[in-house]
Design a protein around this motif. Sequence first.
Motif, PDB file in Angstrom:
ATOM      1  N   ALA A 127       0.842  -1.201   0.000  1.00 43.74           N
ATOM      2  CA  ALA A 127       0.000   0.000   0.000  1.00 43.74           C
ATOM      3  C   ALA A 127       0.877   1.251   0.000  1.00 43.74           C
ATOM      4  CB  ALA A 127      -0.906   0.008   1.227  1.00 43.74           C
ATOM      5  N   VAL A 128       0.691   2.096  -1.004  1.00 43.08           N
ATOM      6  CA  VAL A 128       1.422   3.362  -1.104  1.00 43.08           C
ATOM      7  C   VAL A 128       0.428   4.432  -1.536  1.00 43.08           C
ATOM      8  CG1 VAL A 128       3.255   4.643  -2.240  1.00 43.08           C
ATOM      9  CG2 VAL A 128       3.582   2.215  -1.733  1.00 43.08           C
ATOM     10  N   ASP A 129       0.162   5.392  -0.640  1.00 43.29           N
ATOM     11  CA  ASP A 129      -0.756   6.485  -0.959  1.00 43.29           C
ATOM     12  C   ASP A 129      -0.029   7.688  -1.546  1.00 43.29           C
ATOM     13  OD1 ASP A 129      -3.041   5.137   0.035  1.00 43.29           O
ATOM     14  OD2 ASP A 129      -2.502   5.686   2.076  1.00 43.29           O
ATOM     15  N   ALA A 130       1.238   7.845  -1.221  1.00 42.42           N
ATOM     16  CA  ALA A 130       2.035   8.969  -1.721  1.00 42.42           C
ATOM     17  C   ALA A 130       3.508   8.661  -1.491  1.00 42.42           C
ATOM     18  CB  ALA A 130       1.648  10.270  -1.015  1.00 42.42           C
ATOM     19  N   LEU A 131       4.375   9.399  -2.189  1.00 41.00           N
ATOM     20  CA  LEU A 131       5.817   9.219  -2.052  1.00 41.00           C
ATOM     21  C   LEU A 131       6.476  10.569  -1.784  1.00 41.00           C
ATOM     22  CD1 LEU A 131       6.485   6.842  -5.083  1.00 41.00           C
ATOM     23  CD2 LEU A 131       6.819   6.237  -2.681  1.00 41.00           C
ATOM     24  N   VAL A 132       7.346  10.602  -0.788  1.00 42.07           N
ATOM     25  CA  VAL A 132       8.202  11.761  -0.533  1.00 42.07           C
ATOM     26  C   VAL A 132       9.626  11.334  -0.858  1.00 42.07           C
ATOM     27  CG1 VAL A 132       9.128  13.307   1.242  1.00 42.07           C
ATOM     28  CG2 VAL A 132       6.682  12.748   1.217  1.00 42.07           C
ATOM     29  N   CYS A 133      10.328  12.118  -1.659  1.00 37.87           N
ATOM     30  CA  CYS A 133      11.641  11.717  -2.167  1.00 37.87           C
ATOM     31  C   CYS A 133      12.734  12.675  -1.698  1.00 37.87           C
ATOM     32  CB  CYS A 133      11.629  11.671  -3.689  1.00 37.87           C
ATOM     33  SG  CYS A 133      10.340  10.589  -4.377  1.00 37.87           S
ATOM     34  N   ALA A 134      13.942  12.145  -1.581  1.00 37.70           N
ATOM     35  CA  ALA A 134      15.079  12.930  -1.097  1.00 37.70           C
ATOM     36  C   ALA A 134      15.626  13.881  -2.149  1.00 37.70           C
ATOM     37  CB  ALA A 134      16.189  12.002  -0.603  1.00 37.70           C
ATOM     38  N   SER A 135      15.222  13.727  -3.410  1.00 40.61           N
ATOM     39  CA  SER A 135      15.688  14.623  -4.475  1.00 40.61           C
ATOM     40  C   SER A 135      14.706  14.573  -5.631  1.00 40.61           C
ATOM     41  CB  SER A 135      17.084  14.212  -4.958  1.00 40.61           C
ATOM     42  OG  SER A 135      17.011  13.021  -5.721  1.00 40.61           O
ATOM     43  N   ASP A 136      14.840  15.513  -6.525  1.00 37.09           N
ATOM     44  CA  ASP A 136      13.998  15.508  -7.721  1.00 37.09           C
ATOM     45  C   ASP A 136      14.365  14.379  -8.664  1.00 37.09           C
ATOM     46  OD1 ASP A 136      12.454  17.604  -6.899  1.00 37.09           O
ATOM     47  OD2 ASP A 136      13.318  19.093  -8.258  1.00 37.09           O
ATOM     48  N   SER A 137      15.634  13.981  -8.673  1.00 37.32           N
ATOM     49  CA  SER A 137      16.026  12.846  -9.509  1.00 37.32           C
ATOM     50  C   SER A 137      15.261  11.592  -9.102  1.00 37.32           C
ATOM     51  CB  SER A 137      17.535  12.593  -9.396  1.00 37.32           C
ATOM     52  OG  SER A 137      18.271  13.681  -9.885  1.00 37.32           O
ATOM     53  N   LEU A 138      15.177  11.352  -7.805  1.00 31.79           N
ATOM     54  CA  LEU A 138      14.435  10.194  -7.314  1.00 31.79           C
ATOM     55  C   LEU A 138      12.947  10.352  -7.594  1.00 31.79           C
ATOM     56  CD1 LEU A 138      16.190   9.543  -3.857  1.00 31.79           C
ATOM     57  CD2 LEU A 138      16.809   8.707  -6.138  1.00 31.79           C
ATOM     58  N   ALA A 139      12.447  11.583  -7.489  1.00 31.40           N
ATOM     59  CA  ALA A 139      11.021  11.822  -7.733  1.00 31.40           C
ATOM     60  C   ALA A 139      10.665  11.583  -9.196  1.00 31.40           C
ATOM     61  CB  ALA A 139      10.652  13.245  -7.323  1.00 31.40           C
ATOM     62  N   VAL A 140      11.537  11.977 -10.113  1.00 30.02           N
ATOM     63  CA  VAL A 140      11.277  11.742 -11.525  1.00 30.02           C
ATOM     64  C   VAL A 140      11.242  10.238 -11.810  1.00 30.02           C
ATOM     65  CG1 VAL A 140      12.214  11.987 -13.856  1.00 30.02           C
ATOM     66  CG2 VAL A 140      12.196  13.944 -12.309  1.00 30.02           C
ATOM     67  N   GLY A 141      12.199   9.495 -11.236  1.00 28.51           N
ATOM     68  CA  GLY A 141      12.184   8.047 -11.403  1.00 28.51           C
ATOM     69  C   GLY A 141      10.932   7.424 -10.831  1.00 28.51           C
ATOM     70  N   ALA A 142      10.506   7.910  -9.656  1.00 29.27           N
ATOM     71  CA  ALA A 142       9.288   7.392  -9.029  1.00 29.27           C
ATOM     72  C   ALA A 142       8.061   7.689  -9.889  1.00 29.27           C
ATOM     73  CB  ALA A 142       9.120   8.012  -7.648  1.00 29.27           C
ATOM     74  N   HIS A 143       8.033   8.871 -10.480  1.00 24.05           N
ATOM     75  CA  HIS A 143       6.908   9.247 -11.341  1.00 24.05           C
ATOM     76  C   HIS A 143       6.834   8.341 -12.576  1.00 24.05           C
ATOM     77  CE1 HIS A 143       4.153  11.709 -13.690  1.00 24.05           C
ATOM     78  NE2 HIS A 143       5.053  11.743 -14.666  1.00 24.05           N
ATOM     79  N   LEU A 144       7.968   8.061 -13.179  1.00 26.43           N
ATOM     80  CA  LEU A 144       7.980   7.175 -14.348  1.00 26.43           C
ATOM     81  C   LEU A 144       7.475   5.782 -13.990  1.00 26.43           C
ATOM     82  CD1 LEU A 144      11.413   8.217 -15.927  1.00 26.43           C
ATOM     83  CD2 LEU A 144       9.114   8.861 -16.702  1.00 26.43           C
ATOM     84  N   ALA A 145       7.867   5.303 -12.801  1.00 24.76           N
ATOM     85  CA  ALA A 145       7.397   3.987 -12.358  1.00 24.76           C
ATOM     86  C   ALA A 145       5.896   3.996 -12.104  1.00 24.76           C
ATOM     87  CB  ALA A 145       8.141   3.577 -11.090  1.00 24.76           C
ATOM     88  N   ALA A 146       5.404   5.086 -11.510  1.00 22.90           N
ATOM     89  CA  ALA A 146       3.976   5.180 -11.216  1.00 22.90           C
ATOM     90  C   ALA A 146       3.154   5.220 -12.507  1.00 22.90           C
ATOM     91  CB  ALA A 146       3.706   6.421 -10.366  1.00 22.90           C
TER      92      ALA A 146
END
Length: 336
Positions: free
Chosen positions: A252-271
């Motif tokens: 279960a994942v309702d949202a993601l907080v990331c340590a950097s924008d690089s990680l956030a971009v990767g997380a967005h692509l996966a989502a």
Amino acid sequence: MTPTCRPTKGAPVARSPRLEDVALAAGVSRQTVSNVINSPGIVREDTRERVSRAIADLGYRPHAAARSLRTRRSSTIAIHLDPYAGGISGVVLDRFVHALTDLAGVRGMRVLLYAARDHREEIGRLTELLDGGEADAIVITGTFHGDPRTRWLAGRQTPFVAFGRPWGEDDHHAWVDVDGAAGTRAATRWALESAGPEVAFVGWPSGSDTGDDREAGWRSALPTGDGLRLVSEESVSDARAVVAQALASGTAVDALVCASDSLAVGAHLAAVAAGRADLPIVGFDNTPAAEAIGLSSVEQRPERVASAALDLLLGPSESSGGASRHVLVEPQLVLR
């Protein structure tokens, strides 16, 4: 909040008196005190005498860096130019250097960029610049536990300020940093309120002072202090793979907080690939990449960091209201 008491003539203070203490005791502005110290000829005699009495009564001593810069030879502040590494998040330091250069010019100083491949080489380069009179003060970046540059500069009695905390080391030198924990704490609280209780964190491997600080902010906002923590190197592709695996596992994942924008971009692509393009994701650095794809992010405000760094080196500007020896800049959550 602890109340601040107005110092009185001859009264002892628990800490070393500061410029603002002298200003309060003399009934003048900080700038007037600075003028009495640096340019006494422009201050009226009665005011100058009143400030001088307050300085003597309080035992105030101008900061060593300020005294040194008043006798500067080159009017130049040197700062290390990090090697180009590509990626998404390097733009933050670029913004800091640009802001430092602009603001220094307003205050009659120049900025000199120098390159070095490691900290030993950097100390050698600094030796050349300082011994040759090419620089009067230094701004160092990328501080870490046991950083040899701070001890070396302090030993030379060179005016300097660090962009970054000493992370557990002796912190007698001046530094300014971004409160990363406050940024991820705000991001997590927003995610909890707007998305749901299962707010995961995508961060770097443990042991990074900056990364651990940002993780601590996420944990402090969770009701239980614990949640799903995903580990990734600072890489879009690594973060994409890690988040894709977590989403595919049914966790279960309702949202993601990331340590950097690089990680956030990767997380967005996966989502997006997992059919969850609307999954709330918050990055850190507020880079143009995050803005371009509509990701929320934590803005570090490097321009404020640059302003605070100059205040620590040169003394507070008239508009700054003064600065302590250690400054934590509050970041801003930018929602998209």
